[in-house]
Design a protein around this motif. Sequence first.
Motif, short mmCIF file in Angstrom:
data_model
loop_
_atom_site.label_atom_id
_atom_site.label_comp_id
_atom_site.label_asym_id
_atom_site.label_seq_id
_atom_site.Cartn_x
_atom_site.Cartn_y
_atom_site.Cartn_z
N LEU A 106 0.81 -1.23 0.00
CA LEU A 106 0.00 0.00 0.00
C LEU A 106 0.84 1.28 0.00
O LEU A 106 0.30 2.37 -0.06
N HIS A 107 2.19 1.14 0.02
CA HIS A 107 3.00 2.31 0.38
C HIS A 107 2.90 3.46 -0.61
O HIS A 107 3.04 4.61 -0.24
N ASP A 108 2.62 3.18 -1.87
CA ASP A 108 2.55 4.25 -2.86
C ASP A 108 1.15 4.45 -3.42
O ASP A 108 0.99 5.00 -4.51
N VAL A 109 0.15 4.02 -2.66
CA VAL A 109 -1.21 4.09 -3.20
C VAL A 109 -1.61 5.56 -3.49
O VAL A 109 -2.42 5.84 -4.38
N LYS B 85 3.92 14.85 -2.37
CA LYS B 85 2.71 14.79 -1.54
C LYS B 85 2.11 13.38 -1.51
O LYS B 85 1.15 13.14 -0.79
N HIS B 86 2.72 12.43 -2.24
CA HIS B 86 2.03 11.13 -2.32
C HIS B 86 1.93 10.37 -0.99
O HIS B 86 0.93 9.68 -0.78
N PRO B 87 2.91 10.50 -0.04
CA PRO B 87 2.67 9.80 1.24
C PRO B 87 1.43 10.36 1.97
O PRO B 87 0.64 9.59 2.53
N HIS C 82 6.11 7.27 5.98
CA HIS C 82 7.52 7.69 6.14
C HIS C 82 8.51 6.98 5.22
O HIS C 82 9.72 7.07 5.46
N HIS C 83 8.05 6.28 4.19
CA HIS C 83 9.02 5.50 3.41
C HIS C 83 9.98 6.36 2.60
O HIS C 83 10.96 5.86 2.08
N HIS C 84 9.72 7.68 2.50
CA HIS C 84 10.68 8.56 1.80
C HIS C 84 11.48 9.44 2.75
O HIS C 84 12.17 10.36 2.32
N GLU C 85 11.38 9.16 4.07
CA GLU C 85 12.28 9.86 5.00
C GLU C 85 13.68 9.29 4.79
O GLU C 85 13.82 8.16 4.30
FE LIG Z 1 6.82 6.43 -2.61
#
Ligand SMILES: [Fe+2]
Length: 330
Positions: free
Chosen positions: A188-191, A217-219, A241-244
């Motif tokens: 689901l991380h990039d939904v 803004k996608h997260p 937080h997967h792009h932190e």
């Molecule tokens: Fe992403």
Amino acid sequence: MKKSRVVDRTRLQALKISEIRSSTTEFNLYLDVGSDIIPYAQGIHQWSVAEKRQLLKQGQFILLYAREDAERVSQYLETSPAEPLGPLQPNTPVELLISDGIAEFLKTRYTYPLSVKQALSFKSLAAALQEYLERHPELGILLWRLHEHDAYTYYHSARVAAYAVGISAALQPDEPGKLWDLALGSFLHDVGNINVDAKLLQRAGPLQPKEWDQIRKHPDESMQLLSGVALNPFVKEIILHHHERMDGGGYPHRLPGGELPLEVRIVSFAEVFAALTQPRQYQTRRTIEAALHLIESSLLNFLDPHLLDSLLTLLDQNQVKEDKTPPSLS
Ligand SMILES: [Fe+2]
């Protein structure tokens, strides 16, 4: 179906059923039926749509082949015409799309070796994930919309899930962490990409600052889209937080690595590796060695460097390089 006498699972790779054309295959194919790998289509085999549907109905989403046949398989994929079952067409039913995402998850797991015990637990996780997504139509619909909007992101998410689960198992073999959270969070991380202009997601060239703002803004978009869904806090952390980055330079909250749970750091690592090793419209696929080199040389300020060893263990680089013997399949 006859059982194989000796099977070296580490010598196998996978094809999704949706990648098999309704034409002839001329390499040996096998089925993973739990603790056994059994011969299925051996030698010349004429496929029909009905046979593929039957396999899917039986929960068999992938077929296996020996690593030595990899070149013949990629030639087959390049030269055979496209098919009704794959790649999936617009308006594919949600269940079929979910099962093809699970197939991508299972197929990716065959890019690295696992013990029989680990392979069985991976397979049960895949079955549980499929069942969960089918039981939660609100999630199924979101994934369906994601596939319609940008199919790359959908399959990329399944590959991230497979690497995240694998890294966790390599990091903590006796207690491989929260596999469920890693798998579901990755799927689901990039939904939120549903709400980002697809042209930006697929753009080859550099992006303007305003375009980056949209991507970034996608997260938050994901959290918005999932706001009515009861997900546990770790799954939500992964998605948000997967792009932190470890150095605190990521988004959306510029959190430093010390504030990121292990599950988030694992998914970030898996996400980068999956992206580097997958071809896109504007980028050819990097080899595993080239992707690892890039991570080691320039990305360890962003990613948790401790996870590199787990990825190397997972990929079992030494064994893959040194073991040139043919597989013992009969
Ligand atoms: Fe992403």
